[in-house]
Write a protein that holds these residues in place. Structure first.
Motif, PDB file in Angstrom:
ATOM      1  N   VAL A 170      -0.393   2.568   6.203  1.00 53.31           N
ATOM      2  CA  VAL A 170       0.573   1.715   5.504  1.00 53.31           C
ATOM      3  C   VAL A 170       0.792   0.099   4.598  1.00 53.31           C
ATOM      4  O   VAL A 170       1.080   0.405   3.993  1.00 53.31           O
ATOM      5  N   ILE A 171       0.035  -0.377   5.550  1.00 53.42           N
ATOM      6  CA  ILE A 171      -0.110  -2.303   5.230  1.00 53.42           C
ATOM      7  C   ILE A 171      -0.882  -1.585   4.167  1.00 53.42           C
ATOM      8  O   ILE A 171      -1.148  -2.365   2.915  1.00 53.42           O
ATOM      9  N   ILE A 172      -2.385  -1.427   3.844  1.00 56.31           N
ATOM     10  CA  ILE A 172      -2.723  -1.094   3.269  1.00 56.31           C
ATOM     11  C   ILE A 172      -1.933  -0.179   1.761  1.00 56.31           C
ATOM     12  O   ILE A 172      -2.566  -0.850   0.385  1.00 56.31           O
ATOM     13  N   ILE A 173      -1.313   0.619   1.708  1.00 55.03           N
ATOM     14  CA  ILE A 173      -0.796   0.790   0.679  1.00 55.03           C
ATOM     15  C   ILE A 173       0.275   0.442  -0.353  1.00 55.03           C
ATOM     16  O   ILE A 173       0.644  -0.074  -1.138  1.00 55.03           O
ATOM     17  N   LEU A 174       0.994  -0.859   0.834  1.00 57.02           N
ATOM     18  CA  LEU A 174       1.824  -1.417   0.588  1.00 57.02           C
ATOM     19  C   LEU A 174       0.841  -2.778  -0.400  1.00 57.02           C
ATOM     20  O   LEU A 174       1.522  -3.347  -1.225  1.00 57.02           O
ATOM     21  N   LEU A 175      -0.181  -3.418   0.327  1.00 53.94           N
ATOM     22  CA  LEU A 175      -0.837  -4.287  -0.405  1.00 53.94           C
ATOM     23  C   LEU A 175      -1.244  -3.213  -1.882  1.00 53.94           C
ATOM     24  O   LEU A 175      -1.127  -4.364  -2.571  1.00 53.94           O
ATOM     25  N   ILE A 176      -1.706  -2.583  -1.786  1.00 55.32           N
ATOM     26  CA  ILE A 176      -2.069  -1.704  -3.173  1.00 55.32           C
ATOM     27  C   ILE A 176      -1.337  -1.395  -4.469  1.00 55.32           C
ATOM     28  O   ILE A 176      -1.346  -2.103  -5.421  1.00 55.32           O
ATOM     29  N   THR A 177       0.209  -0.949  -4.331  1.00 57.90           N
ATOM     30  CA  THR A 177       1.968  -1.174  -4.617  1.00 57.90           C
ATOM     31  C   THR A 177       1.108  -2.227  -4.805  1.00 57.90           C
ATOM     32  O   THR A 177       2.372  -2.390  -6.350  1.00 57.90           O
ATOM     33  N   LEU A 178       1.790  -3.906  -4.225  1.00 63.57           N
ATOM     34  CA  LEU A 178       2.930  -4.878  -4.752  1.00 63.57           C
ATOM     35  C   LEU A 178       1.071  -5.140  -5.290  1.00 63.57           C
ATOM     36  O   LEU A 178       1.346  -5.841  -6.354  1.00 63.57           O
ATOM     37  N   GLY A 179      -0.365  -5.028  -5.529  1.00 63.73           N
ATOM     38  CA  GLY A 179      -0.884  -5.845  -6.314  1.00 63.73           C
ATOM     39  C   GLY A 179      -1.182  -5.208  -7.821  1.00 63.73           C
ATOM     40  O   GLY A 179      -1.033  -5.556  -8.612  1.00 63.73           O
ATOM     41  N   ILE A 180      -0.988  -3.251  -7.805  1.00 66.67           N
ATOM     42  CA  ILE A 180      -0.188  -3.177  -8.786  1.00 66.67           C
ATOM     43  C   ILE A 180       0.685  -3.583  -9.889  1.00 66.67           C
ATOM     44  O   ILE A 180       0.739  -3.963 -11.060  1.00 66.67           O
TER      45      ILE A 180
END
Length: 64
Positions: A10-20
């Motif tokens: 969940v943390i990795i997915i959140l970081l990826i979406t915030l980065g995009i």
């Protein structure tokens, strides 16, 4: 261990979406500054992105 893996995913997915999201906003601001001949600063673009996130959070309706 399974809870740890789920939380990590969940943390990795959140970081990826915030980065995009950050990349899209910074890119859009870069294009706008190029069109109008305004100097571009990454710190200002990041600040605008943070303000957008805060305003979106405050205006978001919570359905409960």
């Amino acid at each position: 261990m399974k809870k740890f893996n789920t939380a990590f995913a969940v943390i990795i997915i959140l970081l990826i979406t915030l980065g995009i999201s950050w990349g899209l906003v910074v890119g859009l601001i870069k294009l706008i500054t190029l069109c109008f001949g305004i100097s571009f600063k990454l710190s200002y673009a990041t600040g605008v992105w943070l303000i957008i996130l805060l305003v979106k959070q405050m205006l978001c309706k919570k359905d409960k």
